[in-house]
Design an enzyme around this catalytic site. Structure first.
Site, PDB file in Angstrom:
ATOM      1  N   HIS A 121      -1.261   2.596  47.663  1.00  0.00           N
ATOM      2  CA  HIS A 121      -2.524   2.407  46.955  1.00  0.00           C
ATOM      3  C   HIS A 121      -3.636   1.878  47.861  1.00  0.00           C
ATOM      4  O   HIS A 121      -4.769   1.675  47.385  1.00  0.00           O
ATOM      5  CB  HIS A 121      -2.345   1.437  45.783  1.00  0.00           C
ATOM      6  N   ASP A 149       6.506   8.476  43.933  1.00  0.00           N
ATOM      7  CA  ASP A 149       6.331   7.264  43.135  1.00  0.00           C
ATOM      8  C   ASP A 149       5.799   7.638  41.755  1.00  0.00           C
ATOM      9  O   ASP A 149       5.127   8.668  41.586  1.00  0.00           O
ATOM     10  CB  ASP A 149       5.354   6.329  43.847  1.00  0.00           C
ATOM     11  N   HIS A 173       3.414   6.417  40.235  1.00  0.00           N
ATOM     12  CA  HIS A 173       1.966   6.295  40.162  1.00  0.00           C
ATOM     13  C   HIS A 173       1.335   7.028  41.345  1.00  0.00           C
ATOM     14  O   HIS A 173       1.882   7.044  42.444  1.00  0.00           O
ATOM     15  CB  HIS A 173       1.551   4.818  40.188  1.00  0.00           C
ATOM     16  N   ASP A 215      10.104   3.977  40.725  1.00  0.00           N
ATOM     17  CA  ASP A 215       9.681   3.440  39.437  1.00  0.00           C
ATOM     18  C   ASP A 215       9.545   4.517  38.367  1.00  0.00           C
ATOM     19  O   ASP A 215       9.186   4.224  37.226  1.00  0.00           O
ATOM     20  CB  ASP A 215       8.390   2.635  39.559  1.00  0.00           C
ATOM     21  N   TYR A 234      10.986  -1.410  40.433  1.00  0.00           N
ATOM     22  CA  TYR A 234      10.863  -2.822  40.083  1.00  0.00           C
ATOM     23  C   TYR A 234      11.986  -3.370  39.214  1.00  0.00           C
ATOM     24  O   TYR A 234      12.033  -4.570  38.971  1.00  0.00           O
ATOM     25  CB  TYR A 234       9.501  -3.061  39.411  1.00  0.00           C
TER      26      TYR A 234
END
Length: 355
Positions: free
Chosen positions: A167, A203, A205, A293, A332
């Site tokens: 990010h 990922d 996201h 995730d 996570y």
């Protein structure tokens, strides 16, 4: 096939303590225990400790002002009144000089540290503590050491980077990320002689930071599959299918947003789509932003991918036969994330791990 695993004990030093979400302190999920959960699941793979690297490629990816801020922010915050006044011992922004505020005017530099922070950090979730810089910088060394192993002859190497990095843009950090490990790895592969490198981001996201780094470049492709940001998921304003790159990089970015609740079948199909795109583009090396995730039990996304899905994705991307650096991003749920990483490595390694 066993895949070399690169790590550093220094990556445990970042202690986020908490996050601030819609104004409320919440328990942090990007915790040091993530490192140990993954290590425990990868015991069958050979372990390598990261070696230090200089800042040359890091400075190609990130603006010097961002690096200087992150390196000194925690000490500057501790020297200020914040812990005594409000009990906050972590660096967190409260003021963001957005285009709406600037309204076309040229701003003066902020003098207060809590305002300066918002010039570099774009959310309130990504706090900086005493060990953050050391951990983030060690994660870059982890990624670069994994590249070294591949350049020296390993078909694949896994970089247990923590904190994650996809990010982080050239000038800004957020999303529990501080330095862009995958982008630095791609630059290192280019520096080693690969004319065209692909970054495939699995990922849950979208990796807005990696997209930003390579947005106007044709020598590094960025492809991502992720939960649809249009459904309200981070990073909200990026990761849509119509984002394809700009300038010389037009067509070198590809986004495949997935519906909430998507499981193995559509997820693996999207991986296959990106793998074919990478091959058709003539890439000679691959970086995988390996967030897990997307797992069904993970608290940070609504996707429903199983370990079998991660293994299948590994087989798809590993099957392209490219020298590959696998860079850890999200994931996570401490009870399941190690198994998901191991499943992916197992799939990818079916087509070659160590040389």
């Amino acid at each position: 096939m066993r895949i070399p695993v690169v790590w550093s004990p220094v990556t445990r030093e970042h202690q986020p303590r908490h996050e601030v979400w819609v104004g409320v302190p919440t328990v942090g999920t990007e915790v040091p225990e993530r490192v140990d959960a993954i290590l425990a699941a990868l015991a069958e793979h050979p372990l390598h400790e990261a070696v230090p690297h200089d800042d040359e490629l890091l400075e190609v990816v990130h603006d010097g002002d961002l690096l200087a801020f992150l390196e000194g922010a925690s000490a500057a915050w501790a020297a200020g009144p914040y812990e005594e006044l409000v009990g906050q011992d972590r660096v967190v922004p409260y003021f963001f000089p957005t285009p709406a505020l600037l309204a076309g005017m040229e701003p003066h530099p902020a003098t207060a540290l809590h305002a300066q922070t918002g010039e570099h950090c774009y959310d309130t979730m990504t706090l900086v503590g005493p060990g953050t810089w050391a951990a983030a910088r060690a994660a870059v060394d982890v990624a670069l050491t994994a590249v070294d192993l591949v350049v020296e002859g390993a078909r694949t190497a896994y970089a247990l980077c923590r904190p994650p990095g996809h990010h982080v843009t050239p000038r800004g950090y957020g999303g529990s990320c501080y330095l862009n490990n995958a982008a630095v790895a791609a630059e290192a592969l280019r520096d080693a002689g690969h004319e065209r490198v692909a970054v495939v981001d699995v990922d849950a996201h979208h990796g807005n930071g990696t997209q930003a780094v390579f947005w106007e470049r044709a020598d590094v492709l960025y492809g991502s599959l992720h939960v649809d940001p249009g459904a309200g998921w981070f990073p909200h304003v990026f990761g849509h299918a119509d984002e394809v790159g700009g300038g010389a990089g037009e067509g070198a970015t590809r986004n495949l947003p997935l519906a909430e609740g998507a499981g193995d079948e559509p997820w693996v199909a999207a991986v296959e789509d990106l793998a074919g795109w990478v091959s058709d583009a003539g890439c000679t090396a691959l970086v995988v932003s390996l967030g897990v995730d997307a797992a069904g039990v993970d608290p940070e996304s609504p996707l429903q991918v199983t370990d079998a899905g991660f293994a299948a994705a590994g087989r798809v991307l590993g099957g392209r036969g490219l020298p590959s650096v696998l860079v850890q991003e999200g994931g996570y749920d401490l009870g399941s994330m190690g198994a998901a990483v191991a499943a992916y490595l197992g799939g990818h390694g079916e087509h070659g791990g160590a040389a």
